[in-house]
Design a protein around this motif. Structure first.
Motif, PDB file in Angstrom:
ATOM      1  N   GLN A 128       0.768  -1.200  -0.069  1.00  0.00           N
ATOM      2  CA  GLN A 128      -0.139  -0.071   0.024  1.00  0.00           C
ATOM      3  C   GLN A 128       0.828   1.321   0.009  1.00  0.00           C
ATOM      4  OE1 GLN A 128      -2.888  -0.358   3.087  1.00  0.00           O
ATOM      5  NE2 GLN A 128      -3.585   1.792   2.662  1.00  0.00           N
ATOM      6  N   LEU A 129       0.522   2.285  -0.794  1.00  0.00           N
ATOM      7  CA  LEU A 129       0.872   3.551  -0.521  1.00  0.00           C
ATOM      8  C   LEU A 129       0.246   4.616   0.609  1.00  0.00           C
ATOM      9  CD1 LEU A 129       3.134   4.954  -2.182  1.00  0.00           C
ATOM     10  CD2 LEU A 129       1.673   6.001  -3.609  1.00  0.00           C
ATOM     11  N   VAL A 130       0.775   4.818   1.595  1.00  0.00           N
ATOM     12  CA  VAL A 130       0.240   5.369   2.827  1.00  0.00           C
ATOM     13  C   VAL A 130       0.773   6.730   2.717  1.00  0.00           C
ATOM     14  CG1 VAL A 130       0.144   5.548   5.245  1.00  0.00           C
ATOM     15  CG2 VAL A 130       0.216   3.139   3.906  1.00  0.00           C
ATOM     16  N   THR A 131      -0.166   7.709   2.907  1.00  0.00           N
ATOM     17  CA  THR A 131       0.108   9.088   3.406  1.00  0.00           C
ATOM     18  C   THR A 131      -0.122   9.473   4.706  1.00  0.00           C
ATOM     19  OG1 THR A 131      -0.479   9.742   0.867  1.00  0.00           O
ATOM     20  CG2 THR A 131      -0.398  11.608   2.642  1.00  0.00           C
ATOM     21  N   LEU A 141      10.486   4.956  14.392  1.00  0.00           N
ATOM     22  CA  LEU A 141       9.352   5.697  15.008  1.00  0.00           C
ATOM     23  C   LEU A 141       8.330   5.690  13.850  1.00  0.00           C
ATOM     24  CD1 LEU A 141      10.457   8.811  16.766  1.00  0.00           C
ATOM     25  CD2 LEU A 141       9.270   6.617  17.714  1.00  0.00           C
ATOM     26  N   LEU A 142       8.667   5.696  12.500  1.00  0.00           N
ATOM     27  CA  LEU A 142       7.902   5.768  11.346  1.00  0.00           C
ATOM     28  C   LEU A 142       7.433   4.000  11.207  1.00  0.00           C
ATOM     29  CD1 LEU A 142       6.832   6.291   8.565  1.00  0.00           C
ATOM     30  CD2 LEU A 142       8.918   5.697   7.775  1.00  0.00           C
ATOM     31  N   ARG A 143       8.084   3.023  11.474  1.00  0.00           N
ATOM     32  CA  ARG A 143       7.629   1.837  11.466  1.00  0.00           C
ATOM     33  C   ARG A 143       6.749   1.685  12.415  1.00  0.00           C
ATOM     34  NH1 ARG A 143       9.461  -3.062   9.253  1.00  0.00           N
ATOM     35  NH2 ARG A 143      11.309  -2.053   8.279  1.00  0.00           N
ATOM     36  N   VAL A 144       6.945   2.015  13.709  1.00  0.00           N
ATOM     37  CA  VAL A 144       5.740   1.733  14.964  1.00  0.00           C
ATOM     38  C   VAL A 144       4.613   2.608  14.489  1.00  0.00           C
ATOM     39  CG1 VAL A 144       5.363   2.497  17.204  1.00  0.00           C
ATOM     40  CG2 VAL A 144       7.566   1.599  16.479  1.00  0.00           C
ATOM     41  N   CYS A 157       9.449  -0.836   4.472  1.00  0.00           N
ATOM     42  CA  CYS A 157       8.878   0.513   3.881  1.00  0.00           C
ATOM     43  C   CYS A 157       9.976   1.624   3.360  1.00  0.00           C
ATOM     44  CB  CYS A 157       8.185   1.365   5.158  1.00  0.00           C
ATOM     45  SG  CYS A 157       9.038   1.459   6.588  1.00  0.00           S
ATOM     46  N   VAL A 158       9.326   2.189   2.266  1.00  0.00           N
ATOM     47  CA  VAL A 158      10.441   3.151   1.721  1.00  0.00           C
ATOM     48  C   VAL A 158       9.684   4.409   1.733  1.00  0.00           C
ATOM     49  CG1 VAL A 158      11.566   3.806  -0.472  1.00  0.00           C
ATOM     50  CG2 VAL A 158      11.323   1.537   0.381  1.00  0.00           C
ATOM     51  N   VAL A 159      10.428   5.559   2.195  1.00  0.00           N
ATOM     52  CA  VAL A 159       9.529   6.852   2.232  1.00  0.00           C
ATOM     53  C   VAL A 159       9.792   7.553   1.011  1.00  0.00           C
ATOM     54  CG1 VAL A 159       9.747   9.231   3.007  1.00  0.00           C
ATOM     55  CG2 VAL A 159      10.176   7.264   4.589  1.00  0.00           C
ATOM     56  N   THR A 160       8.757   7.957  -0.003  1.00  0.00           N
ATOM     57  CA  THR A 160       8.791   8.096  -1.530  1.00  0.00           C
ATOM     58  C   THR A 160       8.709   9.764  -1.441  1.00  0.00           C
ATOM     59  OG1 THR A 160       6.607   7.760  -1.647  1.00  0.00           O
ATOM     60  CG2 THR A 160       7.958   5.976  -2.066  1.00  0.00           C
ATOM     61  N   VAL A 170       4.864  10.311   2.560  1.00  0.00           N
ATOM     62  CA  VAL A 170       4.305   9.348   1.826  1.00  0.00           C
ATOM     63  C   VAL A 170       5.124   7.985   1.749  1.00  0.00           C
ATOM     64  CG1 VAL A 170       3.530   8.588  -0.629  1.00  0.00           C
ATOM     65  CG2 VAL A 170       2.969  11.248   0.207  1.00  0.00           C
ATOM     66  N   VAL A 171       4.485   7.173   2.055  1.00  0.00           N
ATOM     67  CA  VAL A 171       5.346   5.959   2.246  1.00  0.00           C
ATOM     68  C   VAL A 171       4.795   4.860   1.566  1.00  0.00           C
ATOM     69  CG1 VAL A 171       6.437   4.184   3.939  1.00  0.00           C
ATOM     70  CG2 VAL A 171       5.857   6.845   4.577  1.00  0.00           C
ATOM     71  N   ASP A 172       5.741   3.792   0.624  1.00  0.00           N
ATOM     72  CA  ASP A 172       5.488   2.597   0.431  1.00  0.00           C
ATOM     73  C   ASP A 172       5.670   1.620   1.205  1.00  0.00           C
ATOM     74  OD1 ASP A 172       5.414   0.484  -1.506  1.00  0.00           O
ATOM     75  OD2 ASP A 172       6.120   1.367  -3.008  1.00  0.00           O
ATOM     76  N   VAL A 173       4.550   0.855   1.683  1.00  0.00           N
ATOM     77  CA  VAL A 173       4.618  -0.173   2.644  1.00  0.00           C
ATOM     78  C   VAL A 173       4.377  -1.582   2.176  1.00  0.00           C
ATOM     79  CG1 VAL A 173       3.968  -0.868   4.864  1.00  0.00           C
ATOM     80  CG2 VAL A 173       3.916   1.752   4.201  1.00  0.00           C
ATOM     81  N   ARG A 174       5.090  -2.437   2.442  1.00  0.00           N
ATOM     82  CA  ARG A 174       4.747  -4.021   2.374  1.00  0.00           C
ATOM     83  C   ARG A 174       4.652  -4.460   3.741  1.00  0.00           C
ATOM     84  NH1 ARG A 174       5.177  -4.294  -2.937  1.00  0.00           N
ATOM     85  NH2 ARG A 174       6.717  -3.476  -3.852  1.00  0.00           N
ATOM     86  N   TYR A 175       3.443  -5.222   4.027  1.00  0.00           N
ATOM     87  CA  TYR A 175       3.220  -5.701   5.247  1.00  0.00           C
ATOM     88  C   TYR A 175       2.340  -6.984   5.378  1.00  0.00           C
ATOM     89  CZ  TYR A 175      -1.294  -3.383   4.456  1.00  0.00           C
ATOM     90  OH  TYR A 175      -2.562  -2.898   3.898  1.00  0.00           O
TER      91      TYR A 175
END
Length: 185
Positions: A128-131, A141-144, A157-160, A170-175
């Motif tokens: 998911q792309l999360v804003t 802290l971002l991961r938490v 997760c990668v900050v885009t 905006v973060v590209d997240v795999r979970y």
């Protein structure tokens, strides 16, 4: 050619309706897979019947390759379904010479798609792309924060994008979503 057509129609119905639509529920792509498959079958069949020079065939497929897939965003899974729909049309279009080989290839292609896209295989993994309405300087802290919001374990997760003016990330997240069966008796 009739044998190839029957095999092609059965194969694309199994792929598009039996596998894709039942799992992903996108009617627009369902139609696209069927139309593309039948179109490829028709072109290949015509090229074989007319004994057209191979250069004409390659030129035709070159023209087909420049047509861009214009729709809403499509996933890599959906591109794989496009590819298999094309291959089924090609295989069955030349099936007249080797119907048993074509039947075997149809079975292999459909079997691989059934297994590779099976929800039980990797069904709990999401992308998911999360804003976020906050900028995190600390990656931990971002991961938490992401795990709290998604209620899932973050794999990667990668900050885009970071906007300090609007305080947005905006973060590209795999979970992985939790298993709903765990804890249920």
């Amino acid at each position: 050619m009739i044998t190839g057509l029957v095999m092609d129609l059965v194969a694309i119905i199994v792929l598009a309706y039996g596998l894709y639509y039942r799992r992903h529920h996108r009617r627009d792509l369902l139609f696209a897979y069927v139309a593309l498959n039948v179109g490829i079958f028709a072109v290949v069949s015509l090229l074989l019947v007319q004994r057209v020079d191979i250069a004409v065939g390659f030129g035709l497929f070159g023209v087909l390759s420049i047509i861009r897939l214009r729709s809403s965003e499509i996933t890599q899974q959906e591109i794989a379904y496009y590819f298999v729909a094309i291959v089924l049309g090609l295989v069955n279009g030349i099936a007249g010479a080797w119907p048993l080989t074509a039947l075997l290839l149809n079975g292999v292609l459909l079997g691989v798609m059934y297994l590779a896209d099976h929800p039980g295989l990797l069904g709990r993994t999401r992308h998911q792309l999360v804003t976020l309405d906050v900028v995190h300087a600390d990656p931990d802290l971002l991961r938490v924060d992401l795990e709290s919001r998604l209620r899932a374990r973050v794999l990667h997760c990668v900050v885009t994008q970071v906007d300090y003016v609007r305080d947005v990330t905006v973060v590209d997240v795999r979970y992985v979503v939790p298993n709903p069966r765990v804890g249920v008796r």
